[in-house]
Write a protein that holds these residues in place. Structure first.
Motif, PDB file in Angstrom:
ATOM      1  N   ASN A  39       0.810  -1.220   0.000  1.00  0.00           N
ATOM      2  CA  ASN A  39       0.000   0.000   0.000  1.00  0.00           C
ATOM      3  C   ASN A  39       0.847   1.274   0.000  1.00  0.00           C
ATOM      4  O   ASN A  39       0.335   2.367   0.212  1.00  0.00           O
ATOM      5  N   VAL A  40       2.159   1.157  -0.234  1.00  0.00           N
ATOM      6  CA  VAL A  40       3.048   2.315  -0.292  1.00  0.00           C
ATOM      7  C   VAL A  40       3.497   2.509  -1.734  1.00  0.00           C
ATOM      8  O   VAL A  40       3.955   1.567  -2.383  1.00  0.00           O
ATOM      9  N   ALA A  41       3.343   3.729  -2.216  1.00  0.00           N
ATOM     10  CA  ALA A  41       3.771   4.077  -3.573  1.00  0.00           C
ATOM     11  C   ALA A  41       4.796   5.192  -3.493  1.00  0.00           C
ATOM     12  O   ALA A  41       4.982   5.803  -2.443  1.00  0.00           O
ATOM     13  N   MET A  42       5.453   5.452  -4.607  1.00  0.00           N
ATOM     14  CA  MET A  42       6.488   6.472  -4.657  1.00  0.00           C
ATOM     15  C   MET A  42       6.149   7.454  -5.772  1.00  0.00           C
ATOM     16  O   MET A  42       5.708   7.066  -6.837  1.00  0.00           O
ATOM     17  N   LYS A  43       6.338   8.721  -5.496  1.00  0.00           N
ATOM     18  CA  LYS A  43       6.099   9.774  -6.478  1.00  0.00           C
ATOM     19  C   LYS A  43       7.362  10.624  -6.579  1.00  0.00           C
ATOM     20  O   LYS A  43       7.864  11.109  -5.577  1.00  0.00           O
ATOM     21  N   ALA A  44       7.882  10.776  -7.777  1.00  0.00           N
ATOM     22  CA  ALA A  44       9.138  11.513  -7.986  1.00  0.00           C
ATOM     23  C   ALA A  44       8.844  12.969  -8.341  1.00  0.00           C
ATOM     24  O   ALA A  44       9.065  13.418  -9.453  1.00  0.00           O
ATOM     25  N   THR A  45       8.359  13.703  -7.393  1.00  0.00           N
ATOM     26  CA  THR A  45       8.069  15.110  -7.611  1.00  0.00           C
ATOM     27  C   THR A  45       9.308  15.949  -7.330  1.00  0.00           C
ATOM     28  O   THR A  45       9.921  15.805  -6.294  1.00  0.00           O
ATOM     29  N   GLY A  46       9.676  16.795  -8.260  1.00  0.00           N
ATOM     30  CA  GLY A  46      10.816  17.672  -8.055  1.00  0.00           C
ATOM     31  C   GLY A  46      12.153  16.969  -8.108  1.00  0.00           C
ATOM     32  O   GLY A  46      13.135  17.480  -7.570  1.00  0.00           O
ATOM     33  N   ALA A  47      12.226  15.802  -8.733  1.00  0.00           N
ATOM     34  CA  ALA A  47      13.465  15.031  -8.766  1.00  0.00           C
ATOM     35  C   ALA A  47      14.664  15.836  -9.271  1.00  0.00           C
ATOM     36  O   ALA A  47      15.758  15.695  -8.715  1.00  0.00           O
ATOM     37  N   PRO A  48      14.532  16.695 -10.276  1.00  0.00           N
ATOM     38  CA  PRO A  48      15.704  17.447 -10.731  1.00  0.00           C
ATOM     39  C   PRO A  48      16.350  18.322  -9.661  1.00  0.00           C
ATOM     40  O   PRO A  48      17.533  18.629  -9.750  1.00  0.00           O
ATOM     41  N   SER A  49      15.605  18.670  -8.641  1.00  0.00           N
ATOM     42  CA  SER A  49      16.194  19.498  -7.589  1.00  0.00           C
ATOM     43  C   SER A  49      17.213  18.717  -6.748  1.00  0.00           C
ATOM     44  O   SER A  49      17.952  19.309  -5.977  1.00  0.00           O
ATOM     45  N   TYR A  50      17.267  17.402  -6.920  1.00  0.00           N
ATOM     46  CA  TYR A  50      18.254  16.579  -6.239  1.00  0.00           C
ATOM     47  C   TYR A  50      19.545  16.446  -7.037  1.00  0.00           C
ATOM     48  O   TYR A  50      20.495  15.828  -6.593  1.00  0.00           O
ATOM     49  N   SER A  51      19.570  17.011  -8.225  1.00  0.00           N
ATOM     50  CA  SER A  51      20.722  16.893  -9.115  1.00  0.00           C
ATOM     51  C   SER A  51      21.637  18.102  -9.020  1.00  0.00           C
ATOM     52  O   SER A  51      21.198  19.222  -8.795  1.00  0.00           O
ATOM     53  N   ASP A  52      22.930  17.853  -9.220  1.00  0.00           N
ATOM     54  CA  ASP A  52      23.921  18.920  -9.313  1.00  0.00           C
ATOM     55  C   ASP A  52      24.299  19.190 -10.765  1.00  0.00           C
ATOM     56  O   ASP A  52      25.185  19.997 -11.020  1.00  0.00           O
ATOM     57  N   GLN A  53      23.656  18.496 -11.691  1.00  0.00           N
ATOM     58  CA  GLN A  53      23.976  18.625 -13.107  1.00  0.00           C
ATOM     59  C   GLN A  53      22.783  19.174 -13.870  1.00  0.00           C
ATOM     60  O   GLN A  53      21.645  19.049 -13.424  1.00  0.00           O
ATOM     61  N   PRO A  54      23.039  19.748 -15.036  1.00  0.00           N
ATOM     62  CA  PRO A  54      21.928  20.208 -15.872  1.00  0.00           C
ATOM     63  C   PRO A  54      21.216  19.018 -16.524  1.00  0.00           C
ATOM     64  O   PRO A  54      21.699  17.882 -16.451  1.00  0.00           O
ATOM     65  N   TYR A  55      20.082  19.297 -17.146  1.00  0.00           N
ATOM     66  CA  TYR A  55      19.341  18.273 -17.877  1.00  0.00           C
ATOM     67  C   TYR A  55      20.295  17.514 -18.777  1.00  0.00           C
ATOM     68  O   TYR A  55      21.131  18.127 -19.406  1.00  0.00           O
ATOM     69  N   PRO A  56      20.218  16.219 -18.797  1.00  0.00           N
ATOM     70  CA  PRO A  56      19.209  15.284 -18.292  1.00  0.00           C
ATOM     71  C   PRO A  56      19.465  14.730 -16.891  1.00  0.00           C
ATOM     72  O   PRO A  56      19.016  13.637 -16.563  1.00  0.00           O
ATOM     73  N   TYR A  57      20.177  15.455 -16.046  1.00  0.00           N
ATOM     74  CA  TYR A  57      20.336  15.124 -14.623  1.00  0.00           C
ATOM     75  C   TYR A  57      20.911  13.716 -14.406  1.00  0.00           C
ATOM     76  O   TYR A  57      20.428  12.942 -13.597  1.00  0.00           O
ATOM     77  N   ARG A  58      21.958  13.414 -15.135  1.00  0.00           N
ATOM     78  CA  ARG A  58      22.529  12.056 -15.113  1.00  0.00           C
ATOM     79  C   ARG A  58      23.018  11.620 -13.732  1.00  0.00           C
ATOM     80  O   ARG A  58      23.056  10.424 -13.436  1.00  0.00           O
ATOM     81  N   ASP A  59      23.366  12.543 -12.888  1.00  0.00           N
ATOM     82  CA  ASP A  59      23.883  12.152 -11.573  1.00  0.00           C
ATOM     83  C   ASP A  59      22.828  11.572 -10.641  1.00  0.00           C
ATOM     84  O   ASP A  59      23.166  11.015  -9.593  1.00  0.00           O
ATOM     85  N   ILE A  60      21.558  11.645 -11.002  1.00  0.00           N
ATOM     86  CA  ILE A  60      20.518  11.034 -10.166  1.00  0.00           C
ATOM     87  C   ILE A  60      19.856   9.831 -10.844  1.00  0.00           C
ATOM     88  O   ILE A  60      18.992   9.198 -10.254  1.00  0.00           O
ATOM     89  N   HIS A  61      20.268   9.500 -12.053  1.00  0.00           N
ATOM     90  CA  HIS A  61      19.643   8.382 -12.767  1.00  0.00           C
ATOM     91  C   HIS A  61      19.733   7.080 -11.984  1.00  0.00           C
ATOM     92  O   HIS A  61      18.758   6.323 -11.920  1.00  0.00           O
ATOM     93  N   ASP A  62      20.889   6.800 -11.382  1.00  0.00           N
ATOM     94  CA  ASP A  62      21.039   5.545 -10.643  1.00  0.00           C
ATOM     95  C   ASP A  62      20.104   5.481  -9.433  1.00  0.00           C
ATOM     96  O   ASP A  62      19.525   4.437  -9.140  1.00  0.00           O
ATOM     97  N   LYS A  63      19.925   6.601  -8.768  1.00  0.00           N
ATOM     98  CA  LYS A  63      19.022   6.628  -7.604  1.00  0.00           C
ATOM     99  C   LYS A  63      17.566   6.446  -8.040  1.00  0.00           C
ATOM    100  O   LYS A  63      16.809   5.697  -7.417  1.00  0.00           O
ATOM    101  N   LEU A  64      17.193   7.129  -9.109  1.00  0.00           N
ATOM    102  CA  LEU A  64      15.823   6.982  -9.612  1.00  0.00           C
ATOM    103  C   LEU A  64      15.569   5.566 -10.099  1.00  0.00           C
ATOM    104  O   LEU A  64      14.481   5.017  -9.902  1.00  0.00           O
ATOM    105  N   ARG A  65      16.571   4.949 -10.708  1.00  0.00           N
ATOM    106  CA  ARG A  65      16.435   3.558 -11.165  1.00  0.00           C
ATOM    107  C   ARG A  65      16.232   2.633  -9.967  1.00  0.00           C
ATOM    108  O   ARG A  65      15.409   1.728 -10.011  1.00  0.00           O
ATOM    109  N   GLN A  66      16.957   2.857  -8.888  1.00  0.00           N
ATOM    110  CA  GLN A  66      16.785   2.040  -7.686  1.00  0.00           C
ATOM    111  C   GLN A  66      15.359   2.159  -7.152  1.00  0.00           C
ATOM    112  O   GLN A  66      14.745   1.155  -6.764  1.00  0.00           O
ATOM    113  N   LEU A  67      14.848   3.374  -7.139  1.00  0.00           N
ATOM    114  CA  LEU A  67      13.479   3.592  -6.667  1.00  0.00           C
ATOM    115  C   LEU A  67      12.472   2.908  -7.577  1.00  0.00           C
ATOM    116  O   LEU A  67      11.549   2.229  -7.116  1.00  0.00           O
ATOM    117  N   TYR A  68      12.659   3.056  -8.883  1.00  0.00           N
ATOM    118  CA  TYR A  68      11.734   2.434  -9.828  1.00  0.00           C
ATOM    119  C   TYR A  68      11.807   0.911  -9.717  1.00  0.00           C
ATOM    120  O   TYR A  68      10.785   0.230  -9.720  1.00  0.00           O
TER     121      TYR A  68
END
Length: 75
Positions: free
Chosen positions: A22-51
């Protein structure tokens, strides 16, 4: 400003919540966790883990414009 390690400090605890159906995840504002410009590659691994952990319960979220760094945007 926080470091990437501080921003993702609770990732393992969040991933552990995926065991509950009954727990879901919503990635709201994910780019704000990045230190890089689009496509925010430095957070891809974390988002993949969540997905990977939440599967279909990992929904896409609407942008939280108050947290968007607007990097890469054209004027």
């Amino acid at each position: 400003m926080t470091s990437p390690n501080e921003r993702w400090a609770n990732l393992q605890e969040v991933l552990a919540l995926a065991k509950y159906p009954n727990v879901a995840m919503k990635a709201t504002g994910a780019p704000s966790y990045s230190d890089q410009p689009y496509p925010y590659r430095d957070i891809h691994d974390k988002l993949r883990q969540l997905y990977d952990a939440f599967g279909r319960r990992a929904g896409s979220g609407a942008p939280d414009i108050t947290r968007m760094p607007c990097r890469g945007a054209s004027a």
